[in-house]
Write an enzyme that holds these catalytic residues in place. Sequence first.
Site, PDB file in Angstrom:
ATOM      1  N   PHE A 185      24.484  46.422  44.783  1.00 39.03           N
ATOM      2  CA  PHE A 185      25.524  46.513  43.956  1.00 39.03           C
ATOM      3  C   PHE A 185      24.904  46.845  42.633  1.00 39.03           C
ATOM      4  CE2 PHE A 185      28.907  45.156  40.883  1.00 39.03           C
ATOM      5  CZ  PHE A 185      29.902  45.760  41.657  1.00 39.03           C
ATOM      6  N   ASP A 245      23.655  36.990  47.390  1.00 34.41           N
ATOM      7  CA  ASP A 245      24.761  37.505  46.624  1.00 34.41           C
ATOM      8  C   ASP A 245      26.267  37.312  47.407  1.00 34.41           C
ATOM      9  OD1 ASP A 245      27.147  38.802  45.590  1.00 34.41           O
ATOM     10  OD2 ASP A 245      25.827  39.979  44.424  1.00 34.41           O
ATOM     11  N   TYR A 273      36.895  36.371  42.174  1.00 32.24           N
ATOM     12  CA  TYR A 273      38.248  37.410  41.868  1.00 32.24           C
ATOM     13  C   TYR A 273      38.596  38.147  43.158  1.00 32.24           C
ATOM     14  CZ  TYR A 273      34.840  40.230  39.704  1.00 32.24           C
ATOM     15  OH  TYR A 273      33.836  41.086  39.574  1.00 32.24           O
ATOM     16  N   LYS A 274      37.645  37.906  44.227  1.00 30.98           N
ATOM     17  CA  LYS A 274      37.699  38.908  45.284  1.00 30.98           C
ATOM     18  C   LYS A 274      38.587  38.042  46.483  1.00 30.98           C
ATOM     19  CE  LYS A 274      33.898  41.778  43.994  1.00 30.98           C
ATOM     20  NZ  LYS A 274      32.523  41.863  43.666  1.00 30.98           N
ATOM     21  N   ARG A 323      36.939  52.727  50.676  1.00 26.62           N
ATOM     22  CA  ARG A 323      37.060  51.323  51.378  1.00 26.62           C
ATOM     23  C   ARG A 323      38.133  50.859  51.518  1.00 26.62           C
ATOM     24  NH1 ARG A 323      33.225  47.444  47.752  1.00 26.62           N
ATOM     25  NH2 ARG A 323      35.162  47.856  46.425  1.00 26.62           N
TER      26      ARG A 323
HETATM   27  C1  LIG Z   1      32.108  42.277  42.594  1.00 25.53           C
HETATM   28  C2  LIG Z   1      30.399  42.282  42.479  1.00 25.53           C
HETATM   29  C3  LIG Z   1      29.693  41.773  41.466  1.00 25.53           C
HETATM   30  C4  LIG Z   1      30.681  41.599  40.350  1.00 25.53           C
HETATM   31  O1  LIG Z   1      29.710  41.081  39.057  1.00 25.53           O
HETATM   32  P1  LIG Z   1      30.790  40.607  37.640  1.00 25.53           P
HETATM   33  O2  LIG Z   1      29.873  40.014  36.973  1.00 25.53           O
HETATM   34  O3  LIG Z   1      31.880  39.552  38.234  1.00 25.53           O
HETATM   35  O4  LIG Z   1      31.418  41.876  37.267  1.00 25.53           O
HETATM   36  C5  LIG Z   1      28.563  41.424  41.735  1.00 25.53           C
HETATM   37  N1  LIG Z   1      27.880  41.714  42.621  1.00 25.53           N
HETATM   38  C6  LIG Z   1      28.393  42.252  43.968  1.00 25.53           C
HETATM   39  C7  LIG Z   1      27.609  42.413  44.892  1.00 25.53           C
HETATM   40  C8  LIG Z   1      29.584  42.553  43.684  1.00 25.53           C
HETATM   41  O5  LIG Z   1      30.528  42.863  44.896  1.00 25.53           O
END
Ligand SMILES: *Cc1c(COP(=O)(O)O)cnc(C)c1O
Length: 421
Positions: free
Chosen positions: A139, A216, A241-242, A390
């Site tokens: 990501f 992560d 928030y997921k 997705r």
């Molecule tokens: C959603 C997500 C993030 C989000 O990071 P934020 O700091 O909350 O914007 C980071 N890494 C991964 C792998 C994600 O899926």
Amino acid sequence: MTLDTAAPGDYAADGTDPAVLDAADPLASFPPRFLPSDDVVSYLDGNSLGRPLAATLGRLDRFVRHDWGSRLIRSWDEQWMDLPTTLGDRIGALCLGAAPGQTVVADSTTVLLYKAIRAALDFGQRSGRSEIVIDDDQFPTDRFVVEGIAEERGATIRWIHVDKTLGVTPDLLAPVVGPSTAVVVVNHISYRSGFLADLAEVTRVVHEAGALIVWDLCHSTGVVPIELDAAGVDFAVGCTYKYLNGGPGAPALAYVATRLLDELAQPIQGWMGAADVFSMAPAYEPAPSIRRFLSGTPPILGMLAMQDMLDAIEEAGIEAIRAKSLALTDYAFALADAWLVPLGVKTATPRERGMRGSHVTLTHPSFREVTALLWQQGVVPDFRGPDALRIGLSPLSTTFVEVQVGVAAIRDALLTLEEES
Ligand SMILES: *Cc1c(COP(=O)(O)O)cnc(C)c1O
């Protein structure tokens, strides 16, 4: 069309009528507890932004009227000061396989990744280890944070090249880690492919090289059973928030193994992470507990909605949630094979159940236009460039009917675009 992959237990499908699958769902009481949307008929993006539970309306109302409006600043003493750690412990117990005292809720994923990776790198650098290992399809925020830290600390990045339909495996990692490795950063579930990494085995390979690991957990927290303590994980960072439905911008979670706490410093020293918050001491002395990973005032408002989801997860149980997740992804695969593959769509998520999380990724050159069309019709998957759509399946809120409606809409949109061209 038949479902070629039989699902376990109550999901063993005797037909493909999604209403039958929904009726047989042991978690059928959960989807109606989420607030309905005015216009969305198929929400396939719960892996990006979980839906609110109806219970959250009441919780927010009580919070504003009572905790904040009436108790005012006294609420800090009465409940808010400890919320980052009590909530962390609860997430740890329900979702992470983490004993108390190791999980905290704070900041954002990006900021907690920075704190954890910096802490791990600094630790390694003390014994001459100077490399950060990460894969090239991780990501963006994870890659960007690592690049920033490497520059700041004079560290080297070792990139692992991964197949976009898979993710990091022990075999890919083993030749890359060694006596120079300080820290390895791995996505438990790839945001793109939905590949589920082998957390215990990858952790073992990293530890054998004498390095630390930062997992992560953004796409696995709340949807896949996780055993951080059992695997001996060092650090983990996850999103609320997921699949924890904490609402847009809800703070993230960080796990730090107890054995490391005393030896580590995180780089954003602030008063909320100090040993004695209200002593107004002349110098920073980190708290002796996981609180040292806090920096400033905790975002209490952002910690409310996830508590309703944690209630739901506790009631359902993470194993039952995983079982439904697999049944939903099986069903999405079966529909995609029957309706979309003949139109040139490819599946980019591992077929093997043990290797996938809770979203199914499909690729096709027209998916950018397809997604735009679908959003207009109240069918909401997401698009990740250059060509991936997705289908995110959040087991407590997603129904089998929604999956069928969504995949049918993708098929129809592809056919419409084909006719127009
Ligand atoms: C959603 C997500 C993030 C989000 O990071 P934020 O700091 O909350 O914007 C980071 N890494 C991964 C792998 C994600 O899926």
